[in-house]
Structures are given as C-alpha cells and as structure tokens.
Design a protein around this motif. Structure first.
Motif, PDB file in Angstrom:
ATOM      1  N   ARG A  96     -11.961  11.511  -3.555  1.00  0.00           N
ATOM      2  CA  ARG A  96     -11.069  12.663  -3.331  1.00  0.00           C
ATOM      3  C   ARG A  96     -11.500  13.838  -4.205  1.00  0.00           C
ATOM      4  O   ARG A  96     -12.274  13.654  -5.155  1.00  0.00           O
ATOM      5  CB  ARG A  96      -9.631  12.249  -3.660  1.00  0.00           C
ATOM      6  CG  ARG A  96      -9.125  11.209  -2.687  1.00  0.00           C
ATOM      7  CD  ARG A  96      -7.653  11.024  -2.767  1.00  0.00           C
ATOM      8  NE  ARG A  96      -7.235  10.088  -1.724  1.00  0.00           N
ATOM      9  CZ  ARG A  96      -6.000   9.855  -1.382  1.00  0.00           C
ATOM     10  NH1 ARG A  96      -5.018  10.490  -2.002  1.00  0.00           N
ATOM     11  NH2 ARG A  96      -5.698   9.012  -0.419  1.00  0.00           N
ATOM     12  N   PHE A 126      -0.725  -1.091  -4.692  1.00  0.00           N
ATOM     13  CA  PHE A 126      -2.038  -0.427  -4.600  1.00  0.00           C
ATOM     14  C   PHE A 126      -1.845   1.012  -5.063  1.00  0.00           C
ATOM     15  O   PHE A 126      -1.230   1.833  -4.379  1.00  0.00           O
ATOM     16  CB  PHE A 126      -2.519  -0.467  -3.146  1.00  0.00           C
ATOM     17  CG  PHE A 126      -4.012  -0.380  -2.965  1.00  0.00           C
ATOM     18  CD1 PHE A 126      -4.880  -0.401  -4.048  1.00  0.00           C
ATOM     19  CD2 PHE A 126      -4.563  -0.309  -1.691  1.00  0.00           C
ATOM     20  CE1 PHE A 126      -6.261  -0.352  -3.873  1.00  0.00           C
ATOM     21  CE2 PHE A 126      -5.935  -0.258  -1.489  1.00  0.00           C
ATOM     22  CZ  PHE A 126      -6.779  -0.278  -2.585  1.00  0.00           C
ATOM     23  N   ALA A 127      -2.351   1.317  -6.250  1.00  0.00           N
ATOM     24  CA  ALA A 127      -2.148   2.645  -6.831  1.00  0.00           C
ATOM     25  C   ALA A 127      -3.380   3.529  -6.706  1.00  0.00           C
ATOM     26  O   ALA A 127      -3.257   4.754  -6.639  1.00  0.00           O
ATOM     27  CB  ALA A 127      -1.773   2.511  -8.306  1.00  0.00           C
ATOM     28  N   PHE A 128      -4.556   2.915  -6.694  1.00  0.00           N
ATOM     29  CA  PHE A 128      -5.791   3.717  -6.635  1.00  0.00           C
ATOM     30  C   PHE A 128      -6.923   2.818  -6.142  1.00  0.00           C
ATOM     31  O   PHE A 128      -7.250   1.823  -6.785  1.00  0.00           O
ATOM     32  CB  PHE A 128      -6.111   4.266  -8.037  1.00  0.00           C
ATOM     33  CG  PHE A 128      -7.168   5.329  -8.055  1.00  0.00           C
ATOM     34  CD1 PHE A 128      -6.854   6.660  -7.778  1.00  0.00           C
ATOM     35  CD2 PHE A 128      -8.487   5.006  -8.345  1.00  0.00           C
ATOM     36  CE1 PHE A 128      -7.841   7.636  -7.790  1.00  0.00           C
ATOM     37  CE2 PHE A 128      -9.474   5.988  -8.362  1.00  0.00           C
ATOM     38  CZ  PHE A 128      -9.152   7.299  -8.092  1.00  0.00           C
ATOM     39  N   SER A 129      -7.483   3.174  -4.999  1.00  0.00           N
ATOM     40  CA  SER A 129      -8.530   2.319  -4.434  1.00  0.00           C
ATOM     41  C   SER A 129      -9.895   2.725  -4.971  1.00  0.00           C
ATOM     42  O   SER A 129     -10.072   3.845  -5.479  1.00  0.00           O
ATOM     43  CB  SER A 129      -8.534   2.421  -2.901  1.00  0.00           C
ATOM     44  OG  SER A 129      -9.101   3.639  -2.491  1.00  0.00           O
ATOM     45  N   ARG A 184       2.729  -1.733   4.307  1.00  0.00           N
ATOM     46  CA  ARG A 184       2.066  -0.434   4.167  1.00  0.00           C
ATOM     47  C   ARG A 184       3.027   0.643   4.619  1.00  0.00           C
ATOM     48  O   ARG A 184       3.524   0.611   5.746  1.00  0.00           O
ATOM     49  CB  ARG A 184       0.771  -0.348   4.969  1.00  0.00           C
ATOM     50  CG  ARG A 184       0.090   1.026   4.745  1.00  0.00           C
ATOM     51  CD  ARG A 184      -1.314   1.108   5.277  1.00  0.00           C
ATOM     52  NE  ARG A 184      -1.906   2.404   4.907  1.00  0.00           N
ATOM     53  CZ  ARG A 184      -3.153   2.596   4.564  1.00  0.00           C
ATOM     54  NH1 ARG A 184      -3.987   1.585   4.537  1.00  0.00           N
ATOM     55  NH2 ARG A 184      -3.598   3.798   4.255  1.00  0.00           N
ATOM     56  N   SER A 236      -7.328  -0.751   4.463  1.00  0.00           N
ATOM     57  CA  SER A 236      -8.017   0.124   3.494  1.00  0.00           C
ATOM     58  C   SER A 236      -8.577  -0.641   2.290  1.00  0.00           C
ATOM     59  O   SER A 236      -8.422  -0.221   1.146  1.00  0.00           O
ATOM     60  CB  SER A 236      -7.074   1.251   3.029  1.00  0.00           C
ATOM     61  OG  SER A 236      -6.685   2.055   4.125  1.00  0.00           O
ATOM     62  N   ASN A 280     -10.841   5.930  -3.560  1.00  0.00           N
ATOM     63  CA  ASN A 280     -10.093   7.153  -3.911  1.00  0.00           C
ATOM     64  C   ASN A 280     -10.834   8.051  -4.896  1.00  0.00           C
ATOM     65  O   ASN A 280     -10.482   9.223  -5.053  1.00  0.00           O
ATOM     66  CB  ASN A 280      -8.694   6.818  -4.454  1.00  0.00           C
ATOM     67  CG  ASN A 280      -7.724   6.322  -3.398  1.00  0.00           C
ATOM     68  OD1 ASN A 280      -6.851   5.495  -3.656  1.00  0.00           O
ATOM     69  ND2 ASN A 280      -7.846   6.829  -2.172  1.00  0.00           N
ATOM     70  N   ARG A 282      -3.651   0.117   8.754  1.00  0.00           N
ATOM     71  CA  ARG A 282      -4.919  -0.434   8.278  1.00  0.00           C
ATOM     72  C   ARG A 282      -4.767  -0.965   6.863  1.00  0.00           C
ATOM     73  O   ARG A 282      -3.797  -0.674   6.169  1.00  0.00           O
ATOM     74  CB  ARG A 282      -6.054   0.595   8.375  1.00  0.00           C
ATOM     75  CG  ARG A 282      -5.791   1.885   7.624  1.00  0.00           C
ATOM     76  CD  ARG A 282      -7.005   2.833   7.719  1.00  0.00           C
ATOM     77  NE  ARG A 282      -6.662   4.159   7.222  1.00  0.00           N
ATOM     78  CZ  ARG A 282      -6.435   5.220   7.999  1.00  0.00           C
ATOM     79  NH1 ARG A 282      -6.522   5.124   9.311  1.00  0.00           N
ATOM     80  NH2 ARG A 282      -6.115   6.376   7.457  1.00  0.00           N
ATOM     81  N   VAL A 335       0.888  -1.164   0.000  1.00  0.00           N
ATOM     82  CA  VAL A 335       0.000   0.000   0.000  1.00  0.00           C
ATOM     83  C   VAL A 335       0.922   1.208   0.000  1.00  0.00           C
ATOM     84  O   VAL A 335       1.586   1.507   1.002  1.00  0.00           O
ATOM     85  CB  VAL A 335      -0.923   0.016   1.240  1.00  0.00           C
ATOM     86  CG1 VAL A 335      -1.800   1.265   1.223  1.00  0.00           C
ATOM     87  CG2 VAL A 335      -1.785  -1.232   1.287  1.00  0.00           C
ATOM     88  N   MET A 336       0.986   1.861  -1.142  1.00  0.00           N
ATOM     89  CA  MET A 336       1.959   2.958  -1.334  1.00  0.00           C
ATOM     90  C   MET A 336       1.345   4.238  -0.767  1.00  0.00           C
ATOM     91  O   MET A 336       0.825   5.070  -1.489  1.00  0.00           O
ATOM     92  CB  MET A 336       2.246   3.129  -2.834  1.00  0.00           C
ATOM     93  CG  MET A 336       2.608   1.813  -3.541  1.00  0.00           C
ATOM     94  SD  MET A 336       3.046   2.049  -5.266  1.00  0.00           S
ATOM     95  CE  MET A 336       1.468   2.422  -6.008  1.00  0.00           C
ATOM     96  N   ASP A 337       1.445   4.407   0.559  1.00  0.00           N
ATOM     97  CA  ASP A 337       0.724   5.520   1.193  1.00  0.00           C
ATOM     98  C   ASP A 337       1.690   6.595   1.697  1.00  0.00           C
ATOM     99  O   ASP A 337       2.821   6.291   2.078  1.00  0.00           O
ATOM    100  CB  ASP A 337      -0.111   4.967   2.358  1.00  0.00           C
ATOM    101  CG  ASP A 337      -1.152   5.958   2.829  1.00  0.00           C
ATOM    102  OD1 ASP A 337      -1.623   6.775   2.001  1.00  0.00           O
ATOM    103  OD2 ASP A 337      -1.501   5.925   4.025  1.00  0.00           O
TER     104      ASP A 337
HETATM  105  C1  IPE Z   1      -4.936   3.363   0.298  1.00  0.00           C
HETATM  106  O1  IPE Z   1      -4.512   4.587   0.789  1.00  0.00           O
HETATM  107  C2  IPE Z   1      -4.995   3.392  -1.190  1.00  0.00           C
HETATM  108  C3  IPE Z   1      -3.723   3.548  -1.893  1.00  0.00           C
HETATM  109  C4  IPE Z   1      -2.539   3.648  -1.364  1.00  0.00           C
HETATM  110  C5  IPE Z   1      -3.823   3.579  -3.314  1.00  0.00           C
HETATM  111  P1  IPE Z   1      -5.529   5.701   1.294  1.00  0.00           P
HETATM  112  O2  IPE Z   1      -4.721   6.855   1.729  1.00  0.00           O
HETATM  113  O3  IPE Z   1      -6.571   5.955   0.269  1.00  0.00           O
HETATM  114  O4  IPE Z   1      -6.227   4.981   2.529  1.00  0.00           O
HETATM  115  P2  IPE Z   1      -6.956   5.618   3.802  1.00  0.00           P
HETATM  116  O5  IPE Z   1      -7.956   6.602   3.281  1.00  0.00           O
HETATM  117  O6  IPE Z   1      -5.914   6.272   4.632  1.00  0.00           O
HETATM  118  O7  IPE Z   1      -7.580   4.454   4.501  1.00  0.00           O
END
Ligand code: IPE
Ligand code: IPE
Ligand code: MG
Length: 246
Positions: free
Chosen positions: A69, A60-63, A186, A194, A66, A192, A16-18
C-alpha cells in the motif's frame, strides 16, 4: 461431543477485519481515519468473545501483501499499532486476555517489535481468551515456515523425512497449540481469503458479511455465531452418519 456434531459456540474464530478504507471514503475522510475507527470494533470483538466463552480469537490486522500500500497508509498503520499497544494492553491484561502476534515480526521496526514481544510476555499467563493478532502474516508464509522448521528438526535427527505427515507438519504451523479453527468471518463484502490462514482453514465454516469493519458490533458478531450454530459440519461424511453419531 460426537465427531462432526457442531458445538453451539465456536472455540476458535478468525476474522478478516476488512472495509476500513471504504468506511472512511464514504465519509470523505482519509483511509487512516477508517483504520482508527476500526479499533472500536476490535474492542467489541474481544468483549464479545469473552462473554460468549470463545477460546481463541484470531484477527487479521496486516497481511504480508499490505506492505504494497502507499507508504503514507503503511506508516499510519504502524503508528496506530504502536499507539494501540500502549493504550490497550493493560486493559486486555486486566481482563485475562493472552495476546499473541502471529506472522513474520522481523519486518517491523525494533520499537514496534519490542512492544509486541512485551505484550506477549506480559499476558503469557492469562487464559480467559487467546487473542491472536496476525501481522505481516501470510498463509503461504505460515506453511513455508512450518516446512522449514520441520526440515530443521529432521536435520537434527528428531524424526526421519519419510515420517513427515500432515499431523507432524501441523504442529509447526501458527496457532497449532490452540483449538482448531471453527469459524472464519470476513467483513467488508469481499468473498476471498486473501492469504489468511490457508492451512488452518481446511474445515472451518466460512461466514461473510457486507458490514464494514468499523461498523461491526456485538449484534453483528452474534449473527455470525447464530449462523454458525445452524451449520452441520460433516467432515466428508453423510448427513445421516452425522445425525446417527450425535
Ligand atoms: C486482508 O484485507 C488483510 C486484512 C484485513 C488485514 P485486504 O483488503 O488487504 O485484502 P484484499 O486486498 O482485498 O484481498
Ligand atoms: C482492512 O481494511 C484493514 C487493513 C487491510 C489493514 P482495508 O484498508 O482493506 O479497507 P478497504 O477494503 O479498502 O475498504
Ligand atoms: Mg480491504
């Protein structure tokens, strides 16, 4: 290798690339600046996976969430995906990377969807690394689409409804043809899932780092793999059983 024994190198890693937005905010720049900077970390992750012999890397590039947003950010991300596809695919192909997009691709503009399908087609014969990019992906969507496919197969008379079990349903989930997920990473400090790979996560090892995605480099990923190599995967059994089996 005996069941339960931890392989030193995970076969399948999901990330999860956050943290792109916060990375940009720290620099007083718009969030899209962070998304652009995150591309370098994607290259690092691919190079690292190739070097370490990881078979599958799922990003994970786009959930599916997302889309909620601000429109400007979603638009910037779509533009970035388009540009990245144009810029990166040939080199990935040259490195033997097989690209697959997983998720509900129907929601994307035809131009973008065609590029995604084109990249998948172009790289379909490669085998150095499976690079799965989750876009408009949701773990619940994945389970629902697997159930829908199974129901359709039952309708076609391929098997009976009372024969639908975990093993059969799993064959319809995304990434079913790839090694089981070993390691979930993550970045960005949140603990989490997500709505990422819910089904596939059942026995993955979880690893969290505070490093924001654009700051992730190969050393950071090496730490995750070192941590993984120290884990004992018991799959419900006792430590003694695992030790005796190896
Ligand atoms: C998860 O990250 C989705 C990606 C990394 C593509 P988000 O930033 O959208 O997740 P939340 O909102 O913190 O749960
Ligand atoms: C992850 O970074 C990338 C996407 C969700 C597309 P974020 O944009 O969620 O960054 P933060 O979590 O707000 O810092
Ligand atoms: Mg985030």
């Amino acid at each position: 290798m005996a069941a339960g024994q931890t392989a030193r190198v995970p076969r399948h890693v999901a990330i999860v690339m956050d943290g792109n937005g916060r990375w940009a905010k720290k620099r007083l720049r718009p969030r899209s600046f962070g998304h652009r900077a995150g591309q370098k970390a994607v290259r690092e992750a691919v190079e690292f996976s190739l070097r370490r012999g990881i078979e599958s890397l799922t990003l994970f590039a786009f959930s599916s969430e997302n889309w909620n947003r601000p429109a400007t950010e979603v638009g910037a991300l779509m533009e970035l995906f388009l540009k990245a596809l144009d810029k990166e695919v040939d080199e990935l192909h040259g490195n033997g990377v097989r690209i697959r997009f997983v998720g509900d691709l129907d929601a994307f503009a035809p131009e973008l969807r065609d590029r995604m399908l084109g990249a998948m087609e172009q790289t379909a014969g490669n085998s150095a690394l499976n690079m799965n990019v989750a876009v408009n992906y949701g773990g619940r969507w994945d389970i629902a689409q697997a159930a829908r496919q199974a129901a359709l197969a039952i309708g076609r008379g391929e098997f009976r409804a009372d024969e639908l079990d975990e093993t059969r349903l799993a064959t319809y989930a995304c990434l079913a043809d790839q090694p089981p997920l070993d390691l979930f990473i993550r970045t960005g400090g949140e603990h989490r899932v997500s709505n990422f790979l819910l089904w596939q996560l059942a026995y993955a090892e979880l690893y969290f780092t505070d490093t924001l995605w654009p700051d992730v480099d190969q050393a950071c990923l090496a730490e995750a793999l070192d941590d993984y190599a120290r884990r004992e995967r018991r799959y419900g059994r006792t430590g003694e059983q695992v030790a005796n089996a190896s």
